[in-house]
Design a protein around this motif. Structure first.
Motif, PDB file in Angstrom:
ATOM      1  N   ALA A 133       0.838  -1.216   0.000  1.00 26.16           N
ATOM      2  CA  ALA A 133       0.000   0.000   0.000  1.00 26.16           C
ATOM      3  C   ALA A 133       0.866   1.257   0.000  1.00 26.16           C
ATOM      4  CB  ALA A 133      -0.918   0.003   1.210  1.00 26.16           C
ATOM      5  N   SER A 134       0.355   2.307  -0.660  1.00 26.07           N
ATOM      6  CA  SER A 134       1.058   3.589  -0.645  1.00 26.07           C
ATOM      7  C   SER A 134       0.287   4.627   0.161  1.00 26.07           C
ATOM      8  CB  SER A 134       1.282   4.093  -2.074  1.00 26.07           C
ATOM      9  OG  SER A 134       0.037   4.328  -2.698  1.00 26.07           O
ATOM     10  N   GLN A 135      -0.962   4.333   0.511  1.00 25.96           N
ATOM     11  CA  GLN A 135      -1.801   5.261   1.272  1.00 25.96           C
ATOM     12  C   GLN A 135      -2.482   4.473   2.390  1.00 25.96           C
ATOM     13  OE1 GLN A 135      -1.834   8.443   0.302  1.00 25.96           O
ATOM     14  NE2 GLN A 135      -3.350   9.286   1.647  1.00 25.96           N
ATOM     15  N   TYR A 136      -2.579   5.080   3.548  1.00 26.42           N
ATOM     16  CA  TYR A 136      -3.261   4.451   4.683  1.00 26.42           C
ATOM     17  C   TYR A 136      -4.329   5.418   5.174  1.00 26.42           C
ATOM     18  CZ  TYR A 136      -3.958   2.122   9.161  1.00 26.42           C
ATOM     19  OH  TYR A 136      -4.498   1.482  10.238  1.00 26.42           O
ATOM     20  N   ILE A 137      -5.585   4.961   5.140  1.00 28.25           N
ATOM     21  CA  ILE A 137      -6.695   5.811   5.567  1.00 28.25           C
ATOM     22  C   ILE A 137      -6.783   5.740   7.084  1.00 28.25           C
ATOM     23  CG2 ILE A 137      -9.167   6.240   5.378  1.00 28.25           C
ATOM     24  CD1 ILE A 137      -7.514   6.652   2.783  1.00 28.25           C
ATOM     25  N   MET A 138      -6.645   6.909   7.696  1.00 27.74           N
ATOM     26  CA  MET A 138      -6.682   6.996   9.164  1.00 27.74           C
ATOM     27  C   MET A 138      -8.121   7.063   9.663  1.00 27.74           C
ATOM     28  SD  MET A 138      -3.442   7.005   9.974  1.00 27.74           S
ATOM     29  CE  MET A 138      -3.283   7.656  11.604  1.00 27.74           C
ATOM     30  N   PHE A 139      -8.953   7.885   8.999  1.00 28.86           N
ATOM     31  CA  PHE A 139     -10.363   7.976   9.388  1.00 28.86           C
ATOM     32  C   PHE A 139     -11.154   8.634   8.270  1.00 28.86           C
ATOM     33  CE2 PHE A 139      -8.534  11.977  10.730  1.00 28.86           C
ATOM     34  CZ  PHE A 139      -9.499  12.923  10.441  1.00 28.86           C
ATOM     35  N   ILE A 140     -12.468   8.482   8.350  1.00 31.95           N
ATOM     36  CA  ILE A 140     -13.384   9.124   7.407  1.00 31.95           C
ATOM     37  C   ILE A 140     -14.238  10.073   8.227  1.00 31.95           C
ATOM     38  CG2 ILE A 140     -15.263   8.756   5.760  1.00 31.95           C
ATOM     39  CD1 ILE A 140     -14.089   5.935   5.291  1.00 31.95           C
ATOM     40  N   ASP A 141     -14.258  11.334   7.820  1.00 29.67           N
ATOM     41  CA  ASP A 141     -15.021  12.315   8.607  1.00 29.67           C
ATOM     42  C   ASP A 141     -16.514  12.200   8.314  1.00 29.67           C
ATOM     43  OD1 ASP A 141     -15.550  13.718   6.243  1.00 29.67           O
ATOM     44  OD2 ASP A 141     -13.986  15.213   6.594  1.00 29.67           O
ATOM     45  N   CYS A 142     -17.318  13.024   9.022  1.00 31.10           N
ATOM     46  CA  CYS A 142     -18.774  12.929   8.921  1.00 31.10           C
ATOM     47  C   CYS A 142     -19.296  13.267   7.518  1.00 31.10           C
ATOM     48  CB  CYS A 142     -19.451  13.800   9.968  1.00 31.10           C
ATOM     49  SG  CYS A 142     -19.041  15.545   9.808  1.00 31.10           S
ATOM     50  N   HIS A 147      -9.302  10.676   5.248  1.00 28.95           N
ATOM     51  CA  HIS A 147      -8.089  11.330   5.729  1.00 28.95           C
ATOM     52  C   HIS A 147      -7.059  10.245   6.000  1.00 28.95           C
ATOM     53  CE1 HIS A 147     -10.007  15.248   6.190  1.00 28.95           C
ATOM     54  NE2 HIS A 147     -11.088  14.561   6.544  1.00 28.95           N
ATOM     55  N   GLY A 148      -5.948  10.367   5.292  1.00 24.84           N
ATOM     56  CA  GLY A 148      -4.948   9.326   5.428  1.00 24.84           C
ATOM     57  C   GLY A 148      -3.550   9.900   5.411  1.00 24.84           C
ATOM     58  N   VAL A 149      -2.640   8.994   5.291  1.00 27.29           N
ATOM     59  CA  VAL A 149      -1.236   9.364   5.304  1.00 27.29           C
ATOM     60  C   VAL A 149      -0.531   8.616   4.168  1.00 27.29           C
ATOM     61  CG1 VAL A 149      -0.617   7.575   6.978  1.00 27.29           C
ATOM     62  CG2 VAL A 149       0.791   9.612   6.779  1.00 27.29           C
ATOM     63  N   ASN A 150       0.443   9.271   3.581  1.00 26.48           N
ATOM     64  CA  ASN A 150       1.254   8.663   2.526  1.00 26.48           C
ATOM     65  C   ASN A 150       2.272   7.740   3.195  1.00 26.48           C
ATOM     66  OD1 ASN A 150       3.420   8.212   0.680  1.00 26.48           O
ATOM     67  ND2 ASN A 150       2.689   9.935  -0.545  1.00 26.48           N
TER      68      ASN A 150
END
Length: 164
Positions: A133-142, A147-150
């Protein structure tokens, strides 16, 4: 017709006249003038060539010095050939490698400084994320925004932080 072409035509005409003469020709005042003109022109051409060569050698040496390239001391042709290679872009110089290494080290220093306190968190994220993976999703807002991190940045930060 250039001055050189005109002089060559006159010299060829004189040579032809001497070749076709049945009796020895007298060396005249015109011949002396022609010889002086030829001599003067040759001397000026040689001087111009020497000036241009000196200028070219100085320019080539400046290029070689700027890129910190060592050339054999056996002369002009090695220096100019090396300078042409540099200018054509077919030459990797030590300073190219130095600049890349310096830039990489500066980037790693920034990463170390910024991320050093976060290495445990970075390790936890990278342990949980799939290796490819190149992107990790930290959370999804309302509103549904992800919102993730490279992960490539985190991998480089971890590698830089571990080098201390």
């Amino acid at each position: 017709m250039t001055q050189i072409d005109e002089l060559l035509a006159r010299l060829e005409a004189r040579a032809k006249a001497y070749d076709e003469a049945t009796e020895p020709l007298e060396y005249t005042g015109d011949d002396k003038i022609l010889d002086r003109e030829a001599d003067t022109l040759i001397r000026s051409l040689v001087a111009e060539r020497d000036r241009e060569r000196k200028w070219l050698e100085e320019l080539a040496q400046a290029i070689v010095d700027h890129f910190r390239i060592e050339t054999p001391s056996d002369g002009f042709y090695n220096i100019t050939a090396t300078a042409y290679e540099i200018l054509d872009g077919d030459f990797t110089t030590d300073s190219d490698a130095d600049r890349r290494a310096t830039a990489a080290e500066a980037e790693n220093a920034v990463l170390r400084e910024v991320f050093s306190n976060f290495l445990p968190i970075i390790d936890a994220i990278l342990a949980e994320a799939p290796a490819e993976a190149s992107q990790y999703i930290m959370f999804i807002d309302c509103e549904g925004n992800r919102h993730g991190v490279n992960l490539d940045i985190l991998r480089r930060a971890r590698a830089a932080g571990r080098r201390e």
